[in-house]
Scaffold this motif. Structure first.
Motif, PDB file in Angstrom:
ATOM      1  N   THR A  38       0.872  -1.048   0.009  1.00 22.50           N
ATOM      2  CA  THR A  38      -0.044  -0.228  -0.130  1.00 22.50           C
ATOM      3  C   THR A  38       0.965   1.214   0.012  1.00 22.50           C
ATOM      4  O   THR A  38       0.567   2.118  -0.601  1.00 22.50           O
ATOM      5  N   PRO A  39       1.866   1.464   0.624  1.00 19.78           N
ATOM      6  CA  PRO A  39       2.745   2.492   0.768  1.00 19.78           C
ATOM      7  C   PRO A  39       3.349   2.964  -0.819  1.00 19.78           C
ATOM      8  O   PRO A  39       3.370   3.971  -1.258  1.00 19.78           O
ATOM      9  N   ILE A  40       3.626   1.947  -1.432  1.00 15.96           N
ATOM     10  CA  ILE A  40       4.100   2.048  -2.921  1.00 15.96           C
ATOM     11  C   ILE A  40       2.940   2.703  -3.711  1.00 15.96           C
ATOM     12  O   ILE A  40       3.309   3.470  -4.393  1.00 15.96           O
ATOM     13  N   LEU A  41       1.698   2.010  -3.525  1.00 13.22           N
ATOM     14  CA  LEU A  41       0.635   2.612  -4.400  1.00 13.22           C
ATOM     15  C   LEU A  41       0.384   3.953  -3.893  1.00 13.22           C
ATOM     16  O   LEU A  41      -0.074   4.928  -4.740  1.00 13.22           O
ATOM     17  N   SER A  46       3.739   8.581 -10.340  1.00 10.84           N
ATOM     18  CA  SER A  46       3.322   8.251 -11.853  1.00 10.84           C
ATOM     19  C   SER A  46       3.103   6.849 -12.083  1.00 10.84           C
ATOM     20  O   SER A  46       3.454   6.047 -11.148  1.00 10.84           O
ATOM     21  N   TRP A  47       2.528   6.422 -13.334  1.00 14.96           N
ATOM     22  CA  TRP A  47       2.290   5.100 -13.464  1.00 14.96           C
ATOM     23  C   TRP A  47       3.865   4.300 -13.660  1.00 14.96           C
ATOM     24  O   TRP A  47       3.715   3.102 -13.181  1.00 14.96           O
ATOM     25  N   ASP A  48       4.629   4.930 -14.112  1.00  9.69           N
ATOM     26  CA  ASP A  48       5.860   4.564 -14.283  1.00  9.69           C
ATOM     27  C   ASP A  48       6.613   4.386 -12.824  1.00  9.69           C
ATOM     28  O   ASP A  48       7.188   3.251 -12.557  1.00  9.69           O
ATOM     29  N   ASP A  49       6.369   5.111 -12.051  1.00  6.56           N
ATOM     30  CA  ASP A  49       7.048   4.965 -10.765  1.00  6.56           C
ATOM     31  C   ASP A  49       6.328   3.873  -9.978  1.00  6.56           C
ATOM     32  O   ASP A  49       6.964   3.196  -9.252  1.00  6.56           O
ATOM     33  N   LEU A  50       5.225   3.846 -10.073  1.00  7.11           N
ATOM     34  CA  LEU A  50       4.179   2.786  -9.472  1.00  7.11           C
ATOM     35  C   LEU A  50       4.891   1.456  -9.939  1.00  7.11           C
ATOM     36  O   LEU A  50       4.867   0.602  -9.069  1.00  7.11           O
ATOM     37  N   THR A  51       4.931   1.146 -11.433  1.00  7.72           N
ATOM     38  CA  THR A  51       5.495  -0.117 -11.767  1.00  7.72           C
ATOM     39  C   THR A  51       6.840  -0.282 -11.456  1.00  7.72           C
ATOM     40  O   THR A  51       6.920  -1.614 -11.054  1.00  7.72           O
ATOM     41  N   ARG A  52       7.713   0.562 -11.224  1.00 11.47           N
ATOM     42  CA  ARG A  52       8.971   0.397 -10.729  1.00 11.47           C
ATOM     43  C   ARG A  52       8.949  -0.030  -9.204  1.00 11.47           C
ATOM     44  O   ARG A  52      10.071  -0.972  -8.833  1.00 11.47           O
ATOM     45  N   LEU A  54       6.729  -1.501  -7.561  1.00 13.48           N
ATOM     46  CA  LEU A  54       5.994  -2.710  -7.533  1.00 13.48           C
ATOM     47  C   LEU A  54       7.166  -3.689  -7.747  1.00 13.48           C
ATOM     48  O   LEU A  54       7.250  -4.806  -7.356  1.00 13.48           O
ATOM     49  N   ALA A  55       7.619  -3.425  -8.889  1.00 13.28           N
ATOM     50  CA  ALA A  55       8.776  -4.500  -9.497  1.00 13.28           C
ATOM     51  C   ALA A  55       9.781  -4.779  -8.663  1.00 13.28           C
ATOM     52  O   ALA A  55      10.271  -5.567  -8.317  1.00 13.28           O
ATOM     53  N   GLY A  56      10.186  -3.820  -7.919  1.00 14.63           N
ATOM     54  CA  GLY A  56      11.392  -3.693  -6.823  1.00 14.63           C
ATOM     55  C   GLY A  56      10.849  -4.797  -5.512  1.00 14.63           C
ATOM     56  O   GLY A  56      11.839  -5.123  -5.067  1.00 14.63           O
ATOM     57  N   LYS A  57       9.710  -4.993  -5.405  1.00 13.41           N
ATOM     58  CA  LYS A  57       9.067  -5.819  -4.413  1.00 13.41           C
ATOM     59  C   LYS A  57       8.664  -7.216  -5.156  1.00 13.41           C
ATOM     60  O   LYS A  57       8.385  -8.108  -4.291  1.00 13.41           O
ATOM     61  N   GLY A  58       8.957  -7.384  -6.273  1.00 10.55           N
ATOM     62  CA  GLY A  58       8.489  -8.545  -7.130  1.00 10.55           C
ATOM     63  C   GLY A  58       6.957  -8.596  -7.568  1.00 10.55           C
ATOM     64  O   GLY A  58       6.664  -9.752  -7.630  1.00 10.55           O
ATOM     65  N   TYR A  59       6.419  -7.425  -7.786  1.00 12.92           N
ATOM     66  CA  TYR A  59       4.954  -7.501  -8.058  1.00 12.92           C
ATOM     67  C   TYR A  59       4.782  -6.455  -9.448  1.00 12.92           C
ATOM     68  O   TYR A  59       5.704  -5.843  -9.750  1.00 12.92           O
ATOM     69  N   GLY A  60       3.678  -6.859  -9.948  1.00 13.81           N
ATOM     70  CA  GLY A  60       3.459  -5.994 -11.131  1.00 13.81           C
ATOM     71  C   GLY A  60       1.907  -5.901 -11.291  1.00 13.81           C
ATOM     72  O   GLY A  60       1.077  -6.207 -10.377  1.00 13.81           O
ATOM     73  N   ILE A  61       1.323  -5.054 -12.163  1.00 14.96           N
ATOM     74  CA  ILE A  61      -0.081  -4.869 -12.250  1.00 14.96           C
ATOM     75  C   ILE A  61      -0.619  -4.891 -13.737  1.00 14.96           C
ATOM     76  O   ILE A  61       0.246  -5.314 -14.480  1.00 14.96           O
ATOM     77  N   ALA A  62      -1.848  -5.270 -13.519  1.00 12.97           N
ATOM     78  CA  ALA A  62      -2.600  -5.584 -14.815  1.00 12.97           C
ATOM     79  C   ALA A  62      -4.026  -5.092 -14.492  1.00 12.97           C
ATOM     80  O   ALA A  62      -4.400  -4.425 -13.464  1.00 12.97           O
ATOM     81  N   PHE A  63      -4.787  -5.071 -15.577  1.00 14.63           N
ATOM     82  CA  PHE A  63      -6.110  -4.589 -15.680  1.00 14.63           C
ATOM     83  C   PHE A  63      -7.209  -5.580 -15.818  1.00 14.63           C
ATOM     84  O   PHE A  63      -6.869  -6.212 -16.827  1.00 14.63           O
ATOM     85  N   LEU A  73       5.328 -11.257 -10.196  1.00 15.51           N
ATOM     86  CA  LEU A  73       6.166 -11.233 -11.208  1.00 15.51           C
ATOM     87  C   LEU A  73       7.003 -12.602 -11.704  1.00 15.51           C
ATOM     88  O   LEU A  73       7.172 -12.932 -12.617  1.00 15.51           O
ATOM     89  N   ASP A  74       7.176 -13.413 -10.555  1.00 13.14           N
ATOM     90  CA  ASP A  74       7.822 -14.730 -10.686  1.00 13.14           C
ATOM     91  C   ASP A  74       6.786 -15.794 -11.322  1.00 13.14           C
ATOM     92  O   ASP A  74       7.396 -16.617 -11.887  1.00 13.14           O
TER      93      ASP A  74
END
Length: 113
Positions: A38-41, A46-52, A54-63, A73-74
């Motif tokens: 939640t702190p990352i969200l 920006s959307w790029d900042d959000l994806t970076r 989350l990726a740093g923690k091993g997560y990504g997003i989809a819709f 991500l794994d």
């Protein structure tokens, strides 16, 4: 997952899911996810900042079906929705702007373009 061949080009058909959204995690997992993601969200600028972030923690997003869905991500497995974490797509879009989404075949899901 059935594999079909059309004009000698193999492609994979994903059967339609009755519910494309992930089931809510158990209470302990939910508490950890909220504390961890939640702190990352909430802090993304920006959307790029959000994806970076989350990726740093091993997560990504989809819709999916109009919801933001967090993925591992794994494995690509859906974990939960942004709404479940208390940060729905609506509030992210209001803060970060509308995301540029590449819609997947079938029109019920997509990813950031």
């Amino acid at each position: 997952m059935p594999s079909l061949t059309h004009s000698k080009v193999p492609w994979t058909v994903t059967p339609p899911a009755n519910d494309p959204l992930p089931a809510p995690p158990d209470c302990e997992t939910a508490a950890l996810l909220r504390a961890f993601l939640t702190p990352i969200l909430e802090r993304a600028s920006s959307w790029d900042d959000l994806t970076r972030g989350l990726a740093g923690k091993g997560y990504g997003i989809a819709f999916r079906a109009g919801h933001l869905v967090l993925l591992r991500l794994d494995t690509g497995a859906a974990v939960c929705t942004g709404q479940f974490l208390g940060v729905p797509l609506r509030s992210l879009s209001a803060r970060l702007g509308r995301p540029c989404v590449k819609v997947h075949r079938g029109g019920r899901s997509g990813s950031l373009a």
